[in-house]
Design a protein around this motif. Structure first.
Motif, PDB file in Angstrom:
ATOM      1  N   SER A   1       0.843  -1.206   0.000  1.00  0.00           N
ATOM      2  CA  SER A   1       0.000   0.000   0.000  1.00  0.00           C
ATOM      3  C   SER A   1       0.873   1.249   0.000  1.00  0.00           C
ATOM      4  N   THR A   2       0.353   2.284  -0.631  1.00  0.00           N
ATOM      5  CA  THR A   2       1.066   3.553  -0.743  1.00  0.00           C
ATOM      6  C   THR A   2       0.119   4.697  -0.414  1.00  0.00           C
ATOM      7  N   ALA A   3       0.630   5.708   0.267  1.00  0.00           N
ATOM      8  CA  ALA A   3      -0.180   6.892   0.586  1.00  0.00           C
ATOM      9  C   ALA A   3      -0.140   7.840  -0.612  1.00  0.00           C
ATOM     10  N   TYR A   4      -0.968   7.563  -1.603  1.00  0.00           N
ATOM     11  CA  TYR A   4      -0.981   8.388  -2.826  1.00  0.00           C
ATOM     12  C   TYR A   4      -1.520   9.776  -2.513  1.00  0.00           C
ATOM     13  N   LEU A   5      -0.817  10.794  -3.016  1.00  0.00           N
ATOM     14  CA  LEU A   5      -1.241  12.178  -2.817  1.00  0.00           C
ATOM     15  C   LEU A   5      -2.152  12.654  -3.936  1.00  0.00           C
ATOM     16  N   HIS A   6      -2.139  11.932  -5.069  1.00  0.00           N
ATOM     17  CA  HIS A   6      -2.961  12.300  -6.226  1.00  0.00           C
ATOM     18  C   HIS A   6      -3.597  11.055  -6.839  1.00  0.00           C
ATOM     19  N   PHE A   7      -4.720  11.280  -7.515  1.00  0.00           N
ATOM     20  CA  PHE A   7      -5.345  10.242  -8.327  1.00  0.00           C
ATOM     21  C   PHE A   7      -5.294  10.690  -9.782  1.00  0.00           C
ATOM     22  N   ASN A   8      -5.249   9.711 -10.688  1.00  0.00           N
ATOM     23  CA  ASN A   8      -5.180  10.000 -12.114  1.00  0.00           C
ATOM     24  C   ASN A   8      -6.489   9.567 -12.771  1.00  0.00           C
TER      25      ASN A   8
ATOM     26  N   LEU B   1      -4.541  14.840 -13.203  1.00  0.00           N
ATOM     27  CA  LEU B   1      -4.286  14.477 -11.813  1.00  0.00           C
ATOM     28  C   LEU B   1      -5.162  15.323 -10.902  1.00  0.00           C
ATOM     29  N   ILE B   2      -5.712  14.689  -9.879  1.00  0.00           N
ATOM     30  CA  ILE B   2      -6.524  15.400  -8.888  1.00  0.00           C
ATOM     31  C   ILE B   2      -6.000  15.011  -7.507  1.00  0.00           C
ATOM     32  N   SER B   3      -5.821  15.998  -6.656  1.00  0.00           N
ATOM     33  CA  SER B   3      -5.271  15.727  -5.330  1.00  0.00           C
ATOM     34  C   SER B   3      -6.232  14.863  -4.517  1.00  0.00           C
ATOM     35  N   ARG B   4      -5.689  14.166  -3.561  1.00  0.00           N
ATOM     36  CA  ARG B   4      -6.502  13.276  -2.718  1.00  0.00           C
ATOM     37  C   ARG B   4      -7.625  14.033  -1.996  1.00  0.00           C
TER      38      ARG B   4
ATOM     39  N   ILE C   1      -7.972   6.071 -11.623  1.00  0.00           N
ATOM     40  CA  ILE C   1      -9.436   5.979 -11.576  1.00  0.00           C
ATOM     41  C   ILE C   1      -9.955   6.081 -12.998  1.00  0.00           C
ATOM     42  N   HIS C   2     -10.527   4.996 -13.500  1.00  0.00           N
ATOM     43  CA  HIS C   2     -11.013   4.995 -14.880  1.00  0.00           C
ATOM     44  C   HIS C   2     -12.417   5.600 -14.921  1.00  0.00           C
ATOM     45  N   LYS C   3     -12.438   6.922 -14.785  1.00  0.00           N
ATOM     46  CA  LYS C   3     -13.696   7.674 -14.779  1.00  0.00           C
ATOM     47  C   LYS C   3     -13.367   9.138 -15.046  1.00  0.00           C
ATOM     48  N   LEU C   4     -14.403   9.932 -15.332  1.00  0.00           N
ATOM     49  CA  LEU C   4     -14.199  11.354 -15.595  1.00  0.00           C
ATOM     50  C   LEU C   4     -14.234  12.181 -14.317  1.00  0.00           C
ATOM     51  N   TYR C   5     -14.651  11.558 -13.232  1.00  0.00           N
ATOM     52  CA  TYR C   5     -14.656  12.221 -11.924  1.00  0.00           C
ATOM     53  C   TYR C   5     -14.426  11.164 -10.857  1.00  0.00           C
ATOM     54  N   CYS C   6     -14.135  11.596  -9.653  1.00  0.00           N
ATOM     55  CA  CYS C   6     -13.854  10.650  -8.573  1.00  0.00           C
ATOM     56  C   CYS C   6     -15.141   9.959  -8.128  1.00  0.00           C
ATOM     57  N   ALA C   7     -15.035   8.645  -7.904  1.00  0.00           N
ATOM     58  CA  ALA C   7     -16.195   7.862  -7.480  1.00  0.00           C
ATOM     59  C   ALA C   7     -15.762   6.833  -6.448  1.00  0.00           C
ATOM     60  N   THR C   8     -16.642   6.558  -5.508  1.00  0.00           N
ATOM     61  CA  THR C   8     -16.314   5.664  -4.393  1.00  0.00           C
ATOM     62  C   THR C   8     -15.913   4.279  -4.853  1.00  0.00           C
ATOM     63  N   TRP C   9     -16.722   3.691  -5.735  1.00  0.00           N
ATOM     64  CA  TRP C   9     -16.474   2.304  -6.135  1.00  0.00           C
ATOM     65  C   TRP C   9     -15.133   2.157  -6.836  1.00  0.00           C
ATOM     66  N   ASN C  10     -14.750   3.153  -7.632  1.00  0.00           N
ATOM     67  CA  ASN C  10     -13.474   3.096  -8.342  1.00  0.00           C
ATOM     68  C   ASN C  10     -12.294   3.131  -7.369  1.00  0.00           C
ATOM     69  N   ILE C  11     -12.445   3.854  -6.273  1.00  0.00           N
ATOM     70  CA  ILE C  11     -11.380   3.898  -5.269  1.00  0.00           C
ATOM     71  C   ILE C  11     -11.355   2.595  -4.466  1.00  0.00           C
ATOM     72  N   VAL C  12     -12.539   2.048  -4.175  1.00  0.00           N
ATOM     73  CA  VAL C  12     -12.601   0.765  -3.462  1.00  0.00           C
ATOM     74  C   VAL C  12     -11.872  -0.318  -4.252  1.00  0.00           C
ATOM     75  N   LYS C  13     -11.988  -0.280  -5.583  1.00  0.00           N
ATOM     76  CA  LYS C  13     -11.332  -1.286  -6.416  1.00  0.00           C
ATOM     77  C   LYS C  13      -9.809  -1.171  -6.388  1.00  0.00           C
ATOM     78  N   LEU C  14      -9.298  -0.028  -5.894  1.00  0.00           N
ATOM     79  CA  LEU C  14      -7.854   0.153  -5.773  1.00  0.00           C
ATOM     80  C   LEU C  14      -7.319  -0.342  -4.427  1.00  0.00           C
TER      81      LEU C  14
END
Length: 321
Positions: free
Chosen positions: A4-11, A89-92, A171-184
């Motif tokens: 696991s890594t403490a990512y500061l950004h999502f792509n 890139l979008i910050s956490r 995140i394979h989406k145009l905006y941040c979504a809960t399920w996409n982060i859960v899959k990570l």
């Protein structure tokens, strides 16, 4: 959880390379967002200005427009910047803030539609007791429940999501979504996933069931009345049914899309399905209520005529004698 890594950004990886077409896409989306803001602000202003519209039915419509402005503000400004950017890139903190805004928008939409259904149910099935059952205190309580309960529920859910250890940031989406982060997540727990899924189903199932039940009762009540009464009831209920249908179809499309392997889905179809959930209700709701409800339509036309007349008076040159 060693990896696991403490990512500061999502792509956000669903953005396609549009080349020079991105400027046309930017202009189109900017016009769309401007229309959403203009149309919903007009609905809110008309309801606030006209004393005859200070009734529960129209107050709830104003809440629906206010929620459209809220949800659109959580999506469009960031989306417009991403259209012109080469990196996405979008910050956490920004990502989780966007998740909170978009998901509370979706929850607010459902709870507002639920209390609107209840309002129509009381008006049609208990017309003699409407003013007693839908007094100021009841409207205040329903409003509190519609706004506060989803906000608190999403805050607790989001807090749990922030603590999830991640093994990726795409995140394979145009905006941040809960399920996409859960899959990570590095440590996906089957128990937690099942519990979360069941919780989401219960939270969504109760309002949907309530809305279906109320409109079933309305249909049965209308069936026993004259055609004139049925016409009046349909005139006030059809916009709510249309709004509920739009919300149901777009939210189902978004939910179904998030559970699919997007590599097997046409990218253009995936983009359209992921956007309609956050775009269609704010665009169509003010059109539905503005065109279908005569009281709102009449007052919108009156407001626009006053604006046009005041502009004409302001622009007329003053003659010096």
């Amino acid at each position: 959880m060693e990896n696991s890594t403490a990512y500061l950004h999502f792509n956000l990886t669903m953005f396609m390379k549009l080349g020079h077409y991105r400027y046309a896409a930017f202009v189109f989306c900017l016009v769309l967002y401007s229309f959403i803001v203009f149309a919903n602000v007009v609905i809110i202003l008309v309801i606030l200005r006209e004393n005859t519209l200070h009734q529960p039915m129209y107050i709830f419509i104003a809440f629906l427009s206010l929620n459209s402005l809220y949800g659109s503000a959580g999506f469009f400004p960031r989306f417009l910047m991403d259209l012109l950017s080469d990196t996405h890139l979008i910050s956490r903190p920004a990502c989780f803030t966007q998740i909170y805004v978009i998901y509370t928008y979706a929850s607010f939409e459902l709870t507002i539609l639920s209390i609107m259904a209840y309002d129509r149910y009381v008006a049609v099935c208990h017309p003699l007791h409407y003013h007693r059952k839908m007094d100021r205190k009841t409207v205040s309580v329903l409003t509190f429940v519609a706004w506060v309960c989803p906000a608190c529920n999403l805050a607790i859910t989001l807090d749990a999501g922030i603590r999830v250890p991640l093994c990726g940031n795409k995140i394979h989406k145009l905006y941040c979504a809960t399920w996409n982060i859960v899959k990570l997540s590095c440590d996906p727990s089957a128990v937690n996933s099942i519990a979360a899924t069941l919780g989401a189903i219960v939270i969504a199932f109760v309002p949907f069931s309530f809305i279906f039940y109320t409109y079933l009762r309305i249909v049965l009540a209308c069936w026993k009345n004259s055609s004139e009464v049925r016409g009046k009831v349909l005139q006030s209920c059809v916009p709510h049914v249309i709004s509920f249908a739009i919300y149901s179809l777009t939210s189902f499309s978004d939910t179904a899309l998030s559970r699919q392997n997007l590599k097997e889905v046409n990218p253009y179809v995936a983009i359209i399905l992921s956007l309609e959930f956050i775009v269609l209700p704010p665009v169509l709701n003010p059109l539905v209520y503005g065109l279908k409800l005569p009281e709102i339509r009449r007052n919108i036309l009156r407001l626009l005529k006053l604006k046009r007349k005041s502009c004409r008076i302001f622009q007329e040159p003053k003659h010096v004698h």
